[in-house]
Scaffold this active site. Sequence first.
Site, PDB file in Angstrom:
ATOM      1  CE1 TYR A 143      12.910  46.836  32.120  1.00  0.00           C
ATOM      2  CE2 TYR A 143      13.675  48.135  33.984  1.00  0.00           C
ATOM      3  CZ  TYR A 143      13.264  48.050  32.670  1.00  0.00           C
ATOM      4  OH  TYR A 143      13.211  49.188  31.911  1.00  0.00           O
ATOM      5  CE  LYS A 193      10.008  40.943  17.135  1.00  0.00           C
ATOM      6  NZ  LYS A 193       9.768  41.794  15.959  1.00  0.00           N
ATOM      7  CG  ASP A 225       8.212  44.894  15.110  1.00  0.00           C
ATOM      8  OD1 ASP A 225       7.141  44.497  15.606  1.00  0.00           O
ATOM      9  OD2 ASP A 225       8.821  44.251  14.231  1.00  0.00           O
ATOM     10  CG  ASP A 249      11.822  51.742  30.339  1.00  0.00           C
ATOM     11  OD1 ASP A 249      11.473  52.770  30.942  1.00  0.00           O
ATOM     12  OD2 ASP A 249      12.996  51.535  29.966  1.00  0.00           O
ATOM     13  CG  ASP A 253      11.079  57.241  27.980  1.00  0.00           C
ATOM     14  OD1 ASP A 253      10.433  57.104  29.038  1.00  0.00           O
ATOM     15  OD2 ASP A 253      12.282  57.579  27.957  1.00  0.00           O
TER      16      ASP A 253
HETATM   17  C1  IPM Z   1      11.653  54.302  34.438  1.00  0.00           C
HETATM   18  C2  IPM Z   1      13.163  54.159  34.384  1.00  0.00           C
HETATM   19  C3  IPM Z   1      13.595  52.926  35.145  1.00  0.00           C
HETATM   20  C4  IPM Z   1      13.014  51.724  34.430  1.00  0.00           C
HETATM   21  C5  IPM Z   1      15.119  52.736  35.340  1.00  0.00           C
HETATM   22  C6  IPM Z   1      15.786  53.966  35.866  1.00  0.00           C
HETATM   23  C7  IPM Z   1      15.371  51.572  36.244  1.00  0.00           C
HETATM   24  O1  IPM Z   1      13.625  54.156  33.071  1.00  0.00           O
HETATM   25  O2  IPM Z   1      11.113  54.420  35.542  1.00  0.00           O
HETATM   26  O3  IPM Z   1      11.039  54.332  33.382  1.00  0.00           O
HETATM   27  O4  IPM Z   1      13.572  51.270  33.426  1.00  0.00           O
HETATM   28  O5  IPM Z   1      11.974  51.249  34.880  1.00  0.00           O
HETATM   29 MN    MN Z   2      12.065  54.613  31.629  1.00  0.00          MN
END
Ligand code: IPM
Ligand code: MN
Length: 361
Positions: A143, A193, A225, A249, A253
């Site tokens: 990032y 990784k 993975d 990240d 999710d």
């Molecule tokens: C999160 C989001 C952010 C990230 C993006 C929008 C920059 O996906 O907060 O998880 O990748 O950190």
């Molecule tokens: Mn995110």
Amino acid sequence: MGKFNIAVLPGDGIGPEVVNEAIGVLNTVGSKFNHEFILKEGAIGGCAIDTFGEPLPAKTLDLCKSCDAVLLGAVGGYKWDNLPGDKRPEAGLLGIRAGLGLYANLRPAVIYSALKDASPLRSDIVKDGIDIMVVRELTGGMYFGEKGRVDAGDMGQAAYDTEKYTTFEVERIARLAFEAAMKRKKRLTSVDKANVLESSRLWREVVVKVAKDYPEVELNHMYVDNAAMQLVRNPMQFDVIVTSNMFGDILSDEASMITGSIGMLPSASLGQGSLGLYEPIHGSAPDIAGQDKANPIATILSVGMMLKYSFGLEEESNAIERAVENVLNSGFRTADIASQDSKVVGTKEMGKLIKEEIEKI
Ligand code: IPM
Ligand code: MN
Ligand code: NAD
């Protein structure tokens, strides 16, 4: 009685809708437990671009620095998707994390017992509960590494993003993760990784070194993975996961969905000092924005984390979690977590039910 200054950055899309409900909950906690929460609103993301010409105006960052904690909704939307990288709404989010030195992002994935039917995983996999703390490094890695485009001759252009970690960066996030594990089930999985990436090999070396200071914590290493696969095969094997910005990240999710919905997962971003930033892990969800459909629970639980981590208000934080649990136990659901017998409600109604429940506690 406590007095706390909170910077509120609603952002874009469903951000203002879910933040509105979280503020309602905060105010309910304030009057019930006799605390004064002073809210100061600031602009970030697309709405800041539209008003001030930049995703993170200096006065927003200053506002945050002058407060005790920050509550953030979400940023981004179709309207700003074609801007150059450093001018996009998302650059505002990266800017505030870096600007406040918030290198550790805690993302707890907990399945509420009432929501076991909302998980896409088989009931025998989730029946004994899921309780994972993802510790995501937040101010380093790809990032923030060098990026750019160069001419690649006959091949067109080349674009690159660099994954880079220093010993210092890995050591501080590893230490924080070991400390978190000490307060939980004392199991830590470091995800990398290292079979391919040099940055991951350094990551692993440093984690192994830090582990010497935490002999009680059972440490294991997992390739990313495999970790993605293990999260759906047997999520109960995990206690604390520590990983890089990018892997964290993605895996968070995934972890959110096994608890029922991305609309359920809060987060706390912490650094050296006492200032913390609290936000749901989801985005601005432009597909459902403005329709009173968004699940506000992730943001409401983020306020719960704020009370606990930034203000030391454990009882108040627990009251929020209990209220969420009671409302879910009564069968109320936003659309994202609804199943056959649910009473489906909108964003505002869900906020109202949680506030009423806090008043009853
Ligand atoms: C999160 C989001 C952010 C990230 C993006 C929008 C920059 O996906 O907060 O998880 O990748 O950190
Ligand atoms: Mn995110
Ligand atoms: P997203 O998290 O916004 O949405 C993904 C899916 O989940 C969508 O179908 C959405 O409707 C659903 N969803 C998300 N939150 C929900 C909630 N609270 N209740 C019910 N459903 C919910 O991710 P995306 O679609 O990849 O990104 C949309 C925009 O948000 C992009 O501009 C992206 O950059 C931005 N984004 C911002 C943040 C942040 O501000 N922290 C995080 C992720 C994405």
